[in-house]
Design a protein around this motif. Sequence first.
Motif, PDB file in Angstrom:
ATOM      1  N   SER A  38       0.730  -1.169   0.231  1.00  0.00           N
ATOM      2  CA  SER A  38       0.085  -0.044  -0.044  1.00  0.00           C
ATOM      3  C   SER A  38       0.940   1.160  -0.165  1.00  0.00           C
ATOM      4  N   ALA A  39       2.322   1.016  -0.008  1.00  0.00           N
ATOM      5  CA  ALA A  39       3.180   2.232   0.107  1.00  0.00           C
ATOM      6  C   ALA A  39       3.409   2.813  -1.314  1.00  0.00           C
ATOM      7  N   HIS A  40       3.287   2.060  -2.240  1.00  0.00           N
ATOM      8  CA  HIS A  40       3.655   2.046  -3.568  1.00  0.00           C
ATOM      9  C   HIS A  40       3.173   3.388  -4.078  1.00  0.00           C
ATOM     10  N   GLY A  41       4.147   4.183  -4.797  1.00  0.00           N
ATOM     11  CA  GLY A  41       3.766   5.578  -5.401  1.00  0.00           C
ATOM     12  C   GLY A  41       4.978   5.497  -6.622  1.00  0.00           C
ATOM     13  N   ASN A  42       5.775   6.412  -6.413  1.00  0.00           N
ATOM     14  CA  ASN A  42       6.933   6.766  -7.441  1.00  0.00           C
ATOM     15  C   ASN A  42       7.989   5.587  -7.289  1.00  0.00           C
ATOM     16  N   THR A  43       7.973   4.790  -6.199  1.00  0.00           N
ATOM     17  CA  THR A  43       8.797   3.961  -5.830  1.00  0.00           C
ATOM     18  C   THR A  43       8.356   2.704  -5.130  1.00  0.00           C
ATOM     19  N   VAL A  44       8.997   1.774  -4.863  1.00  0.00           N
ATOM     20  CA  VAL A  44       8.601   0.516  -4.017  1.00  0.00           C
ATOM     21  C   VAL A  44       9.394   0.437  -2.687  1.00  0.00           C
ATOM     22  N   TYR A  45       8.474   0.310  -1.535  1.00  0.00           N
ATOM     23  CA  TYR A  45       9.167   0.091  -0.318  1.00  0.00           C
ATOM     24  C   TYR A  45       9.067  -1.211   0.266  1.00  0.00           C
ATOM     25  N   ASN A  46       9.918  -1.335   1.039  1.00  0.00           N
ATOM     26  CA  ASN A  46      10.169  -2.623   1.736  1.00  0.00           C
ATOM     27  C   ASN A  46      10.992  -2.488   3.159  1.00  0.00           C
ATOM     28  N   GLY A  47      11.007  -3.430   4.119  1.00  0.00           N
ATOM     29  CA  GLY A  47      11.469  -3.421   5.572  1.00  0.00           C
ATOM     30  C   GLY A  47      10.464  -3.723   6.569  1.00  0.00           C
ATOM     31  N   ARG A  48      10.702  -3.883   7.549  1.00  0.00           N
ATOM     32  CA  ARG A  48       9.814  -4.121   8.759  1.00  0.00           C
ATOM     33  C   ARG A  48       8.705  -3.005   8.746  1.00  0.00           C
ATOM     34  N   SER A  49       9.164  -1.819   8.570  1.00  0.00           N
ATOM     35  CA  SER A  49       8.142  -0.578   8.494  1.00  0.00           C
ATOM     36  C   SER A  49       7.998   0.041   7.289  1.00  0.00           C
ATOM     37  N   CYS A  50       8.543  -0.716   6.377  1.00  0.00           N
ATOM     38  CA  CYS A  50       8.327  -0.004   4.895  1.00  0.00           C
ATOM     39  C   CYS A  50       8.875   1.318   4.781  1.00  0.00           C
ATOM     40  N   GLU A  51       9.959   1.278   5.427  1.00  0.00           N
ATOM     41  CA  GLU A  51      11.104   2.432   5.692  1.00  0.00           C
ATOM     42  C   GLU A  51      12.014   2.540   4.337  1.00  0.00           C
ATOM     43  N   PHE A  52      12.468   1.428   3.914  1.00  0.00           N
ATOM     44  CA  PHE A  52      13.548   1.458   2.617  1.00  0.00           C
ATOM     45  C   PHE A  52      12.660   1.529   1.261  1.00  0.00           C
ATOM     46  N   SER A  53      13.435   2.635   0.492  1.00  0.00           N
ATOM     47  CA  SER A  53      12.828   2.588  -0.876  1.00  0.00           C
ATOM     48  C   SER A  53      13.794   1.866  -1.823  1.00  0.00           C
ATOM     49  N   ALA A  54      13.060   1.348  -2.822  1.00  0.00           N
ATOM     50  CA  ALA A  54      13.964   0.665  -4.052  1.00  0.00           C
ATOM     51  C   ALA A  54      15.177   1.652  -4.268  1.00  0.00           C
ATOM     52  N   THR A  55      16.386   1.096  -4.323  1.00  0.00           N
ATOM     53  CA  THR A  55      17.389   1.720  -4.937  1.00  0.00           C
ATOM     54  C   THR A  55      17.670   1.190  -6.387  1.00  0.00           C
ATOM     55  N   GLU A  56      17.296   0.192  -6.634  1.00  0.00           N
ATOM     56  CA  GLU A  56      17.553  -0.284  -8.072  1.00  0.00           C
ATOM     57  C   GLU A  56      16.511  -1.343  -8.426  1.00  0.00           C
ATOM     58  N   TYR A  57      15.945  -1.132  -9.673  1.00  0.00           N
ATOM     59  CA  TYR A  57      15.143  -2.283 -10.300  1.00  0.00           C
ATOM     60  C   TYR A  57      15.979  -2.986 -10.993  1.00  0.00           C
ATOM     61  N   CYS A  58      15.549  -4.470 -10.910  1.00  0.00           N
ATOM     62  CA  CYS A  58      16.277  -5.266 -11.510  1.00  0.00           C
ATOM     63  C   CYS A  58      15.674  -5.597 -13.150  1.00  0.00           C
ATOM     64  N   THR A  59      15.013  -4.782 -13.645  1.00  0.00           N
ATOM     65  CA  THR A  59      14.487  -5.067 -14.996  1.00  0.00           C
ATOM     66  C   THR A  59      15.606  -4.665 -15.927  1.00  0.00           C
ATOM     67  N   GLU A  60      15.327  -5.228 -17.184  1.00  0.00           N
ATOM     68  CA  GLU A  60      16.533  -4.523 -18.267  1.00  0.00           C
ATOM     69  C   GLU A  60      16.513  -3.199 -18.515  1.00  0.00           C
ATOM     70  N   ASP A  61      15.696  -2.459 -18.559  1.00  0.00           N
ATOM     71  CA  ASP A  61      15.389  -0.933 -18.670  1.00  0.00           C
ATOM     72  C   ASP A  61      15.565  -0.232 -17.456  1.00  0.00           C
ATOM     73  N   LYS A  62      15.861  -0.912 -16.155  1.00  0.00           N
ATOM     74  CA  LYS A  62      15.814  -0.165 -14.978  1.00  0.00           C
ATOM     75  C   LYS A  62      14.289   0.642 -14.441  1.00  0.00           C
ATOM     76  N   THR A  63      13.108   0.074 -15.256  1.00  0.00           N
ATOM     77  CA  THR A  63      11.927   0.946 -14.939  1.00  0.00           C
ATOM     78  C   THR A  63      11.486   0.164 -13.640  1.00  0.00           C
ATOM     79  N   ILE A  64      10.446   1.084 -13.039  1.00  0.00           N
ATOM     80  CA  ILE A  64       9.920   0.621 -11.837  1.00  0.00           C
ATOM     81  C   ILE A  64       9.383  -1.001 -11.925  1.00  0.00           C
ATOM     82  N   SER A  65       9.653  -1.854 -11.075  1.00  0.00           N
ATOM     83  CA  SER A  65       9.137  -3.162 -10.721  1.00  0.00           C
ATOM     84  C   SER A  65       8.664  -3.494  -9.288  1.00  0.00           C
ATOM     85  N   TYR A  66       7.391  -4.075  -9.203  1.00  0.00           N
ATOM     86  CA  TYR A  66       7.077  -4.233  -7.896  1.00  0.00           C
ATOM     87  C   TYR A  66       7.258  -5.734  -7.507  1.00  0.00           C
TER      88      TYR A  66
END
Length: 109
Positions: A38-66
């Motif tokens: 539910s924290a998705h927006g311009n980035t993806v969040y993860n961590g126990r409190s959803c405190e860390f935003s994605a620093t890199e997307y693992c897609t070929e073109d580096k676009t946002i990936s959930y």
Amino acid sequence: MTDSKITICKDDTRCDNNSRCMPDQVKKDGSYFCDCSSAHGNTVYNGRSCEFSATEYCTEDKTISYSSYCTNGVCAGVYDPIVSGIHIGCVCNTGYSGDFCEFVVSPDE
């Protein structure tokens, strides 16, 4: 308690980045966890409190990936949803662990 980015659950669990408090259905002890989806927006969040935003997307073109991203590290390869559909993992920065490098490693681990 809620402001634009932080929610405090009934058991005082802190959920960051507009993530939702969810009752823990496994423990069934009145505790809560944070739903980072539910924290998705311009980035993806993860961590126990959803405190860390994605620093890199693992897609070929580096676009946002959930599905395939890293929060405190770099991708171990390129994610191809057609070939495997499985997150390929991350090489975590020192002090972090987890499939997405979403957990802080305690000093004694």
